[in-house]
Design an enzyme around this catalytic site. Structure first.
Site, PDB file in Angstrom:
ATOM      1  N   THR A  76      31.468  42.419  77.144  1.00 11.24           N
ATOM      2  CA  THR A  76      31.673  43.226  78.360  1.00 11.24           C
ATOM      3  C   THR A  76      32.228  44.595  77.968  1.00 11.24           C
ATOM      4  O   THR A  76      31.778  45.630  78.472  1.00 11.24           O
ATOM      5  CB  THR A  76      32.632  42.505  79.331  1.00 11.24           C
ATOM      6  OG1 THR A  76      32.055  41.240  79.674  1.00 11.24           O
ATOM      7  CG2 THR A  76      32.864  43.310  80.591  1.00 11.24           C
ATOM      8  N   ASN A 154      20.428  35.735  80.522  1.00  9.79           N
ATOM      9  CA  ASN A 154      21.356  34.623  80.301  1.00  9.79           C
ATOM     10  C   ASN A 154      21.067  33.426  81.195  1.00  9.79           C
ATOM     11  O   ASN A 154      21.377  32.294  80.842  1.00  9.79           O
ATOM     12  CB  ASN A 154      22.811  35.084  80.493  1.00  9.79           C
ATOM     13  CG  ASN A 154      23.016  35.929  81.720  1.00  9.79           C
ATOM     14  OD1 ASN A 154      22.364  36.954  81.896  1.00  9.79           O
ATOM     15  ND2 ASN A 154      23.903  35.512  82.585  1.00  9.79           N
ATOM     16  N   GLN A 182      22.514  37.346  74.595  1.00 12.96           N
ATOM     17  CA  GLN A 182      21.844  36.041  74.539  1.00 12.96           C
ATOM     18  C   GLN A 182      20.749  36.001  73.476  1.00 12.96           C
ATOM     19  O   GLN A 182      20.365  34.932  73.028  1.00 12.96           O
ATOM     20  CB  GLN A 182      21.252  35.683  75.918  1.00 12.96           C
ATOM     21  CG  GLN A 182      22.295  35.514  77.006  1.00 12.96           C
ATOM     22  CD  GLN A 182      23.222  34.312  76.785  1.00 12.96           C
ATOM     23  OE1 GLN A 182      22.937  33.411  75.992  1.00 12.96           O
ATOM     24  NE2 GLN A 182      24.347  34.299  77.487  1.00 12.96           N
ATOM     25  N   GLY A 203      30.718  37.426  70.212  1.00 12.05           N
ATOM     26  CA  GLY A 203      30.986  36.385  69.220  1.00 12.05           C
ATOM     27  C   GLY A 203      30.851  34.978  69.767  1.00 12.05           C
ATOM     28  O   GLY A 203      30.286  34.096  69.122  1.00 12.05           O
ATOM     29  N   HIS A 204      31.345  34.764  70.986  1.00 11.81           N
ATOM     30  CA  HIS A 204      31.435  33.382  71.475  1.00 11.81           C
ATOM     31  C   HIS A 204      30.094  32.773  71.875  1.00 11.81           C
ATOM     32  O   HIS A 204      30.034  31.600  72.222  1.00 11.81           O
ATOM     33  CB  HIS A 204      32.472  33.267  72.602  1.00 11.81           C
ATOM     34  CG  HIS A 204      32.079  33.855  73.913  1.00 11.81           C
ATOM     35  ND1 HIS A 204      31.740  33.078  74.993  1.00 11.81           N
ATOM     36  CD2 HIS A 204      31.999  35.130  74.335  1.00 11.81           C
ATOM     37  CE1 HIS A 204      31.485  33.864  76.023  1.00 11.81           C
ATOM     38  NE2 HIS A 204      31.637  35.108  75.655  1.00 11.81           N
ATOM     39  N   THR A 240      44.901  47.939  67.146  1.00  9.06           N
ATOM     40  CA  THR A 240      44.916  47.225  65.858  1.00  9.06           C
ATOM     41  C   THR A 240      43.788  46.206  65.821  1.00  9.06           C
ATOM     42  O   THR A 240      43.617  45.422  66.755  1.00  9.06           O
ATOM     43  CB  THR A 240      46.280  46.525  65.682  1.00  9.06           C
ATOM     44  OG1 THR A 240      47.283  47.539  65.757  1.00  9.06           O
ATOM     45  CG2 THR A 240      46.379  45.810  64.339  1.00  9.06           C
ATOM     46  N   CYS A 328      29.793  32.952  85.312  1.00  9.62           N
ATOM     47  CA  CYS A 328      30.653  33.714  86.215  1.00  9.62           C
ATOM     48  C   CYS A 328      30.297  33.454  87.668  1.00  9.62           C
ATOM     49  O   CYS A 328      31.146  33.526  88.538  1.00  9.62           O
ATOM     50  CB  CYS A 328      30.522  35.196  85.933  1.00  9.62           C
ATOM     51  SG  CYS A 328      30.464  35.564  84.194  1.00  9.62           S
TER      52      CYS A 328
HETATM   53  N1  PLP Z   1      25.901  39.993  78.703  1.00 16.41           N
HETATM   54  C1  PLP Z   1      25.293  38.811  78.811  1.00 16.41           C
HETATM   55  C2  PLP Z   1      23.791  38.743  78.885  1.00 16.41           C
HETATM   56  C3  PLP Z   1      26.047  37.631  78.863  1.00 16.41           C
HETATM   57  O1  PLP Z   1      25.431  36.439  78.984  1.00 16.41           O
HETATM   58  C4  PLP Z   1      27.456  37.729  78.802  1.00 16.41           C
HETATM   59  C5  PLP Z   1      28.293  36.511  78.906  1.00 16.41           C
HETATM   60  O2  PLP Z   1      27.926  35.542  79.550  1.00 16.41           O
HETATM   61  C6  PLP Z   1      28.041  38.990  78.671  1.00 16.41           C
HETATM   62  C7  PLP Z   1      27.230  40.108  78.628  1.00 16.41           C
HETATM   63  C8  PLP Z   1      29.524  39.158  78.603  1.00 16.41           C
HETATM   64  O3  PLP Z   1      30.026  38.723  77.353  1.00 16.41           O
HETATM   65  P1  PLP Z   1      31.589  38.521  77.109  1.00 16.41           P
HETATM   66  O4  PLP Z   1      31.938  37.224  77.721  1.00 16.41           O
HETATM   67  O5  PLP Z   1      31.757  38.509  75.612  1.00 16.41           O
HETATM   68  O6  PLP Z   1      32.282  39.667  77.720  1.00 16.41           O
END
Ligand code: PLP
Length: 390
Positions: A76, A154, A182, A203-204, A240, A328
């Site tokens: 984000t 996504n 994605q 990363g996640h 940092t 979300c």
């Molecule tokens: N963009 C896409 C296509 C995503 O699927 C997501 C998370 O679901 C994000 C952005 C946001 O990523 P983050 O959770 O690392 O802010």
């Protein structure tokens, strides 16, 4: 049920398990290696070397150069930083183009700019979730500051033809930001070939921890930092550096790069097995997304006259984790903005479930889902208010 070991986790587009190799790589930085990468002493210098190594691994993953990588707290932030920089460095340009099916990390910035008096073109999609590239071409204007388009969706897994998009946008000399959150680890991302200015990765979603991401910034693209402060990240992202997570992110990039070619085939085979199994056993369902151009791990399927949230709760009883729409928007009763943009009929859009796989899923887990789903769907249809509306 032993929840932690018995869970069937099919919500990998929301987040992924941290790879054990990633945990192992990070551990020293949570213990004896706690220096600050900016310090002059040798102890800090060790961390600076870890930071450099993480940057090299991240750059190699997308075939970029290490100095084109800016580590961020999440995707984000990377998305927001791209929009911020593109508009701040070109103040005379007050028009931006994006799509109706982006993640909220980009949608929200578009709405924010509209509030500030910018004009935003929101490109629509067809019933497969694909863009009209002629419309994109026609929408670009002399005052367009940025085109921001995701690589892959996504919710549905639909993959956009990003090379063609980049060609069109660059033929107008306009900046392009790609949200590749994605696509990373599932589609080839080669920034020596793909002419984009900015690209975001989280990363996640690739088996690193939550709270780390990267923004690729093409060398030569003018940049204005979103977070202002110290000189870290060559003055492009103050604060940092989160070296433990950067070590983990680098390791996750390396693992993804090594296994991607093989893993993509395995995932697609399991996803197709799930799709075929569900379509064969359950009447009145519909696949959402472009079946020819789709992430190998994603299946978004709608069951007519079923309430999606109820379906997820039932699956949860069996220890099966899936999602309706993006993480979300889960929990909201509004059908997803992506399915609405695709024109999915209301009684289908409401009953949509996204299964998203990862390298840790097995065929036995897929077969378990195929086994339990028909019963769940028919029970819910029996009590569904949507069934009575038909
Ligand atoms: N963009 C896409 C296509 C995503 O699927 C997501 C998370 O679901 C994000 C952005 C946001 O990523 P983050 O959770 O690392 O802010």
């Amino acid at each position: 049920m032993d929840f932690l070991s018995d869970v069937i986790y099919l919500d990998n587009n929301a987040t992924t398990k941290i790879a054990p190799e990633v945990v192992e790589a990070m551990l020293p930085a949570f213990g004896p290696q706690y220096g600050n990468a900016s310090s002059m002493h040798t102890f800090g210098g060790q961390m600076a070397r870890c930071l450099d190594h993480g940057r090299e691994q991240a750059a190699a993953f997308i075939n970029a150069d290490p100095d084109e990588i800016i580590f961020t707290s999440c995707a984000t932030e990377a998305d927001n930083a791209a929009w911020y920089s593109a508009t701040e460095t070109q103040p005379d340009k007050r028009h931006v183009i994006t799509t109706k099916v982006e993640h909220s990390a980009n949608l929200a910035y578009g709405h924010y700019l509209e509030d500030k008096g910018y004009e935003v073109t929101w490109l629509g999609v067809d019933s497969d979730g694909q863009l009209d590239l002629d419309e994109l071409d026609r929408s670009i204007r002399p005052d367009t500051a940025l085109v921001s388009i995701m690589f892959a969706n996504n919710e549905t897994g639909t993959v956009f033809p990003i090379e063609k998009i980049a060609q069109i946008v660059k033929s107008h000399g306009v900046q392009l930001h790609v949200d590749a959150v994605q696509a990373a680890g599932k589609e080839v991302i080669d920034l020596k070939k793909l002419p984009v200015d900015y690209l975001a990765v989280a990363g996640h979603k690739i088996h690193a921890p939550k709270g780390i991401g990267m923004l690729y910034l093409r060398r030569g693209t003018r940049f204005r930092p979103f977070i202002k402060g110290g000189h870290q990240e060559r003055g492009r992202r103050a604060g940092t550096e989160n070296v433990p997570y950067i070590i983990g992110f680098g390791k996750a990039c390396e693992l993804a790069a090594t296994s991607q070619a093989q893993e993509v085939k395995r995932l697609a085979a399991m996803r197709d097995r799930l799709q075929q199994g569900l379509l064969a056993a359950i009447p009145d369902c519909k696949i959402n997304g472009d079946q020819k151009h789709r992430l190998p791990n994603t299946l978004n399927i709608s069951f007519e006259a079923v309430e999606g949230e109820a379906l997820l709760l039932q699956l949860d009883q069996y220890g099966i984790c899936a999602s309706s729409g993006s993480a979300c928007t889960s929990g909201s009763l509004e059908p997803s903005h992506v399915l609405r943009a695709m024109g999915v009929p209301f009684t289908f859009a409401h009953g949509s479930v996204r299964f998203s796989l990862s390298r840790y899923n097995t065929q036995a887990e897929i077969d378990r889902v195929i086994e339990v789903m028909p019963g769940i769907v028919s029970n819910l249809r029996a009590i569904s208010p949507f069934a009575r509306m038909k």
